[in-house]
Write a protein that holds these residues in place. Structure first.
Motif, PDB file in Angstrom:
ATOM      1  N   ALA A  35       3.162 -19.640 -11.469  1.00 47.97           N
ATOM      2  CA  ALA A  35       1.984 -20.093 -10.733  1.00 47.97           C
ATOM      3  C   ALA A  35       1.836 -21.597 -10.850  1.00 47.97           C
ATOM      4  O   ALA A  35       1.519 -22.289  -9.889  1.00 47.97           O
ATOM      5  CB  ALA A  35       0.739 -19.404 -11.252  1.00 47.97           C
ATOM      6  N   ALA A  36       2.081 -22.116 -12.046  1.00 45.40           N
ATOM      7  CA  ALA A  36       1.918 -23.553 -12.257  1.00 45.40           C
ATOM      8  C   ALA A  36       2.929 -24.352 -11.460  1.00 45.40           C
ATOM      9  O   ALA A  36       2.664 -25.470 -11.045  1.00 45.40           O
ATOM     10  CB  ALA A  36       2.065 -23.866 -13.743  1.00 45.40           C
ATOM     11  N   SER A  38       3.949 -23.614  -8.564  1.00 44.58           N
ATOM     12  CA  SER A  38       3.803 -23.375  -7.135  1.00 44.58           C
ATOM     13  C   SER A  38       3.165 -24.564  -6.432  1.00 44.58           C
ATOM     14  O   SER A  38       2.727 -25.515  -7.059  1.00 44.58           O
ATOM     15  CB  SER A  38       2.930 -22.152  -6.925  1.00 44.58           C
ATOM     16  OG  SER A  38       1.632 -22.451  -7.340  1.00 44.58           O
ATOM     17  N   PRO A  41      -3.115 -26.970  -3.102  1.00 46.09           N
ATOM     18  CA  PRO A  41      -3.767 -28.237  -2.796  1.00 46.09           C
ATOM     19  C   PRO A  41      -3.652 -29.238  -3.932  1.00 46.09           C
ATOM     20  O   PRO A  41      -3.432 -28.870  -5.082  1.00 46.09           O
ATOM     21  CB  PRO A  41      -5.223 -27.797  -2.607  1.00 46.09           C
ATOM     22  CG  PRO A  41      -5.375 -26.608  -3.493  1.00 46.09           C
ATOM     23  CD  PRO A  41      -4.065 -25.902  -3.439  1.00 46.09           C
ATOM     24  N   THR A  43      -5.353 -31.460  -6.504  1.00 46.45           N
ATOM     25  CA  THR A  43      -6.670 -31.496  -7.143  1.00 46.45           C
ATOM     26  C   THR A  43      -6.865 -32.772  -7.947  1.00 46.45           C
ATOM     27  O   THR A  43      -7.749 -32.857  -8.791  1.00 46.45           O
ATOM     28  CB  THR A  43      -6.850 -30.279  -8.072  1.00 46.45           C
ATOM     29  OG1 THR A  43      -5.769 -30.261  -9.003  1.00 46.45           O
ATOM     30  CG2 THR A  43      -6.854 -28.990  -7.293  1.00 46.45           C
TER      31      THR A  43
ATOM     32  N   GLU B  64      -1.655 -17.275  -8.912  1.00 42.32           N
ATOM     33  CA  GLU B  64      -2.093 -18.371  -8.034  1.00 42.32           C
ATOM     34  C   GLU B  64      -3.494 -18.099  -7.513  1.00 42.32           C
ATOM     35  O   GLU B  64      -4.338 -18.994  -7.438  1.00 42.32           O
ATOM     36  CB  GLU B  64      -1.132 -18.508  -6.841  1.00 42.32           C
ATOM     37  CG  GLU B  64       0.062 -19.385  -7.139  1.00 42.32           C
ATOM     38  CD  GLU B  64       0.876 -19.667  -5.882  1.00 42.32           C
ATOM     39  OE1 GLU B  64       1.829 -20.407  -5.989  1.00 42.32           O
ATOM     40  OE2 GLU B  64       0.538 -19.136  -4.809  1.00 42.32           O
ATOM     41  N   TYR B  67      -6.001 -18.854 -10.023  1.00 41.66           N
ATOM     42  CA  TYR B  67      -6.148 -20.319 -10.124  1.00 41.66           C
ATOM     43  C   TYR B  67      -6.983 -20.864  -8.954  1.00 41.66           C
ATOM     44  O   TYR B  67      -7.899 -21.666  -9.147  1.00 41.66           O
ATOM     45  CB  TYR B  67      -4.756 -20.955 -10.144  1.00 41.66           C
ATOM     46  CG  TYR B  67      -4.737 -22.448  -9.938  1.00 41.66           C
ATOM     47  CD1 TYR B  67      -5.376 -23.300 -10.832  1.00 41.66           C
ATOM     48  CD2 TYR B  67      -4.089 -23.000  -8.836  1.00 41.66           C
ATOM     49  CE1 TYR B  67      -5.371 -24.672 -10.622  1.00 41.66           C
ATOM     50  CE2 TYR B  67      -4.074 -24.365  -8.634  1.00 41.66           C
ATOM     51  CZ  TYR B  67      -4.722 -25.201  -9.530  1.00 41.66           C
ATOM     52  OH  TYR B  67      -4.714 -26.555  -9.320  1.00 41.66           O
ATOM     53  N   TYR B  68      -6.683 -20.401  -7.742  1.00 37.30           N
ATOM     54  CA  TYR B  68      -7.431 -20.883  -6.579  1.00 37.30           C
ATOM     55  C   TYR B  68      -8.911 -20.522  -6.667  1.00 37.30           C
ATOM     56  O   TYR B  68      -9.760 -21.199  -6.086  1.00 37.30           O
ATOM     57  CB  TYR B  68      -6.854 -20.289  -5.287  1.00 37.30           C
ATOM     58  CG  TYR B  68      -5.464 -20.784  -4.931  1.00 37.30           C
ATOM     59  CD1 TYR B  68      -5.001 -22.007  -5.401  1.00 37.30           C
ATOM     60  CD2 TYR B  68      -4.618 -20.023  -4.124  1.00 37.30           C
ATOM     61  CE1 TYR B  68      -3.735 -22.453  -5.097  1.00 37.30           C
ATOM     62  CE2 TYR B  68      -3.346 -20.467  -3.814  1.00 37.30           C
ATOM     63  CZ  TYR B  68      -2.904 -21.682  -4.303  1.00 37.30           C
ATOM     64  OH  TYR B  68      -1.646 -22.127  -3.994  1.00 37.30           O
ATOM     65  N   LEU B  71     -11.240 -23.242  -7.588  1.00 38.69           N
ATOM     66  CA  LEU B  71     -11.227 -24.460  -6.771  1.00 38.69           C
ATOM     67  C   LEU B  71     -12.244 -24.401  -5.640  1.00 38.69           C
ATOM     68  O   LEU B  71     -12.581 -23.320  -5.153  1.00 38.69           O
ATOM     69  CB  LEU B  71      -9.843 -24.679  -6.141  1.00 38.69           C
ATOM     70  CG  LEU B  71      -8.635 -24.814  -7.051  1.00 38.69           C
ATOM     71  CD1 LEU B  71      -7.382 -25.000  -6.212  1.00 38.69           C
ATOM     72  CD2 LEU B  71      -8.811 -25.980  -8.010  1.00 38.69           C
TER      73      LEU B  71
END
Lengths: 460, 323
Positions: A35-36, A38, A41, A43, B64, B67-68, B71
């Motif tokens: 995931a990291a 990937s 956006p 940030t 992911e 994580y999103y 945000l």
């Protein structure tokens, strides 16, 4: 062999020893690491770079191939492909491919936005009136003034109302393409049986007087007038009523929200009364044009983009006219709509130049007429010769004439992301649940204000 | 009487420096044998590609998404800001959250319950040896393999009050059609009906397999003992179907909570049918394009699915009879 087809392993039999724990932990850490690694956006707080228009286009060569994304509004796929074939045959430097990237404006917008993150952007795409401003705020499209000049696109020859719809901060962000206005459609047979003049009503009050005659004319209609399916474009078409009563969702010149104004509430109260008290109006479940062509209702309001489809489907003579006015305003009470063509920021300059040349071709006066003849959309060029077009289909003249009395849409609808959905939900509560109009508009104002503060104001 | 004592642990009593016994050497942990290594390589060769694919396309999006959810990110924008758990706070304090969770619960209970009860009834009918049962089984199963979008579009026309079949039939008997699309409660009922219709065949086929695996001797014994059809069904058939019921319940709940296509086609605005997954879609794609908030709702849904699955595995499995 098992007697039973499905036998899940009992959870209690799964021991979590040290080795298994470490394996699971490793799997989790690996996934977290994936995931990291990937995309996603930025940030860091750097912000997207602004779309600028300082390119010297004379040094750029057009790309050899570009794609055009369309949702084929108004069943326009065949005529669009016909025009693309003509463009490909007319020159050899750029080959254009049509991509059907959705069934409506919302679906093509979803695809365009996900392509910003996932890649595979088009070179030209259509932008509806409620979507292009988001792209402007996200800085994902380019201003077209410099390109228009580079490819000799005469913006002054496009119909002023349509061009103005895509202007902000002194720049042009899209070029008019499949542009429309709503018009009032009616069943001439029903009109005749009810003893009405062969014309659209001038005001909603006049139609309120006509409605009982239509219902009593023995036509078997379920409603004299069918309000459009609310899930679609309630926010768009009901501006006609709001403006006629002197209200509005907001203003065309600023970001104020006025849906809770007395005039706005009165306009929507009139519609609610038409459904529940007068009983002469219904609410379409799926498609008001379909209900009209099935002769289940006597009249409705829909886009000029539906004109040809309605004429083909109807088994009765179709009449059309300007949108009715209200007690406060009789003109202008008509809004523009439809889609323009724009160019993404994150594609090569060569593709942007080729895209601009293609847009210029597609909106040439004669091609605009060809497109209009097949769909009912209004020719976007002032110099387009519409005489043949209107001779073949006189109702198109009504749409063209009505352009003179159009009004720029309220920013609260077209510039606020998600406002159209919120408006549709509020209208649905009012017109199908008989909700208190003032209460609904008050709640809608709160929702729209939140949208402005959260999604618009920080990006201006 | 001699006391029986446990033998001393030779491993701990062997004096330092003493030579280990042959038995002790045998117990010493050995490294992997050539056969173990070969098996391990075969395992890696066979399972490795799948594990990589699962990691890339299941676990990576999952993490992911989590994580999103932290945000503030608008779809299409290349930049975002971190907001910690603010999206979760917003969702759980939102006036819409209760409505969305209630709709999700009603839709899930109704579709799962409806599919299972009707599916079992259909399976009982299809389990008989009668003429044309093969065709009937195919007919019942066929909606399950149809595209959800196609099914939704067809039923859209069937339910349309003006041009639809149901409306026409009702008008023929002097009644008016319910406002399936404009009344949120009826819209939910409509979507549930179509969902159950589409998934009935799947449940029926699974139950049919379960019914056919029941030992006929048990049914004959029950009949000899004087048990009637009702007693046989509730005391013999239903308990023996419990593994099947458990499987169907588990998969149906997971599928129902993830139902999307029919909802999208039949009620795009989501009034009355706004489940968790549909709200996630609306937030990301149809409204303000709030990807971060949408990811939050998706994560809540994921947590709900995990909890439900664990509850089912731990609690319900105890009531399942495998023999």
């Amino acid at each position: 062999m098992s007697q039973y087809p499905f036998r899940p392993a009992p959870l209690s039999g799964v021991g979590l020893d040290r080795r298994r724990f470490l394996s699971l932990a490793g799997l989790g850490l690996s996934a977290a690491a994936l995931a990291a690694c990937s995309g996603g956006p930025d940030t860091s707080g750097a912000g997207a770079s602004a779309a600028t228009d300082d390119t010297d286009w004379s040094t750029v060569r057009p790309a050899a191939a570009i794609t055009f994304w369309s949702s084929n509004p108004g069943a326009s796929q065949a005529v669009t492909q016909q025009l693309i074939d003509a463009y490909n045959a007319s020159q050899s430097e750029t080959k254009v491919t049509l991509v059907t990237a959705g069934a409506n404006y919302e679906e093509i917008a979803q695809k365009f936005q996900t392509a910003q993150a996932g890649g595979g952007l088009p070179d030209v795409t259509i932008f509806s009136d409620v979507w292009w401003f988001r792209y402007y705020m996200q800085k994902t499209i380019i201003p077209l003034d410099g390109l228009a000049e580079a490819v000799d696109m005469d913006l002054g020859d496009y119909r002023d109302q349509f061009v103005a719809d895509y202007q902000y901060e002194g720049a042009q962000w899209a070029i008019p393409w499949a542009r429309s206005t709503p018009i009032f459609y009616y069943n001439k047979d029903h009109w005749s049986k009810a003893g009405l003049e062969d014309r659209a009503p001038e005001t909603w009050q006049e139609f309120e007087e006509w409605a009982p005659k239509l219902l009593a004319a023995g036509t078997g209609v379920q409603a004299a007038f069918q309000l459009p399916a609310l899930a679609g474009y309630a926010g768009w078409t009901f501006q006609n009523n709001l403006w006629g009563w002197g209200g509005g969702w907001g203003s065309p010149d600023d970001f104020d929200v006025r849906c809770d104004a007395t005039e706005s509430i009165a306009a929507l109260q009139f519609l609610q009364d038409a459904v529940y008290k007068g009983g002469w109006a219904g609410v379409a479940s799926n498609s008001a044009p379909n209900d009209l062509t099935a002769a289940a209702v006597s009249a409705t309001i829909s886009s000029t983009g539906d004109l040809v489809g309605i004429q083909k489907s109807a088994t009765f003579p179709v009449g059309a006219g300007f949108l009715p006015g209200g007690p406060a305003e009789t003109s202008p009470v008509c809004m523009t709509g439809g889609a323009g063509m724009g160019i993404p920021k994150d594609i090569p300059k060569e593709n942007q130049l080729a895209a601009a040349k293609f847009i210029k071709f597609m909106t040439e006066p004669e091609n605009a007429v060809t497109f209009s003849a097949a769909t009912g959309y209004i020719p976007v060029r002032k110099s387009a010769d519409v005489s043949q077009l209107t001779a073949t289909n006189p109702l198109l003249q009504i749409a063209i004439d009505q352009l003179e009395v159009t009004r720029t849409q309220d920013r609260a609808r077209v510039f606020f992301p998600g406002a159209d959905q919120a408006m549709a939900n509020s209208c649905a509560n009012i017109l199908t649940q008989q909700a208190d109009v003032a209460g609904e508009m008050s709640a809608l104002k709160a929702a729209l204000t939140t949208i402005y503060d959260r999604d618009v104001k920080p990006n201006l | 009487m001699a006391a029986v004592t446990a033998p001393a642990d030779t491993g701990t009593t062997t004096p330092a420096g003493a030579t280990a016994t042959p038995a002790g050497r045998r117990r010493r942990r050995r490294g992997p044998s050539a056969r173990d290594r070969r098996d391990y390589l075969v395992f890696i060769a066979l399972a490795g590609p799948n594990l990589v694919l699962i990691a890339l396309f299941t676990y990576r999006p999952l993490f992911e998404n989590i994580y999103y959810s932290t945000l503030n990110w608008t779809l299409g924008a290349t930049t975002a800001t971190s907001v910690g758990l603010a999206n979760y706070r917003e969702f759980f304090t939102s006036p819409d959250a209760a409505s969305i969770l209630t709709t999700t619960a009603v839709f899930t209970v109704a579709t799962v319950g409806g599919s299972m009860v009707l599916g079992l009834m259909v399976a009982l009918v299809l389990n008989r040896r009668v003429r044309g049962v093969g065709f009937a089984r195919a007919a019942v199963f066929s909606p399950f393999v149809l595209s959800g979008v196609g099914v939704g579009l067809v039923w859209l026309f069937i339910f349309d009050p003006v041009v639809g079949v149901i409306g026409a039939l009702l008008r023929a008997v002097g009644r008016t059609s319910p406002e399936w699309f404009n009344d949120p409660t009826l819209t939910l009922v409509m979507v549930i009906i179509v969902y159950v219709w589409k998934n009935l065949g799947y449940v029926a086929v699974i139950y049919l397999a379960g019914l056919q695996s029941i030992n006929k001797d048990l049914l004959e014994a029950a009949a000899i003992d004087g048990a009637g059809p009702r007693r046989t069904f509730f005391s013999i058939v239903l308990p023996l179907l419990s593994p099947t019921t458990f499987f169907v319940l588990l998969t149906s709940i997971l599928n129902s909570l993830q139902a999307f296509d029919l909802l999208r086609i039949m009620n795009p605005l989501g009034r009355g049918t706004n489940t968790l997954i549909y709200e996630a879609y609306l937030q990301a794609f149809a409204g303000s394009n709030r990807v971060g908030y949408s990811a939050t709702i998706s994560t809540v849904l994921f947590g709900l699915l995990v909890v439900l699955t664990i509850v089912q595995l731990v609690l319900l499995e105890r009531r399942v009879h495998y023999r």
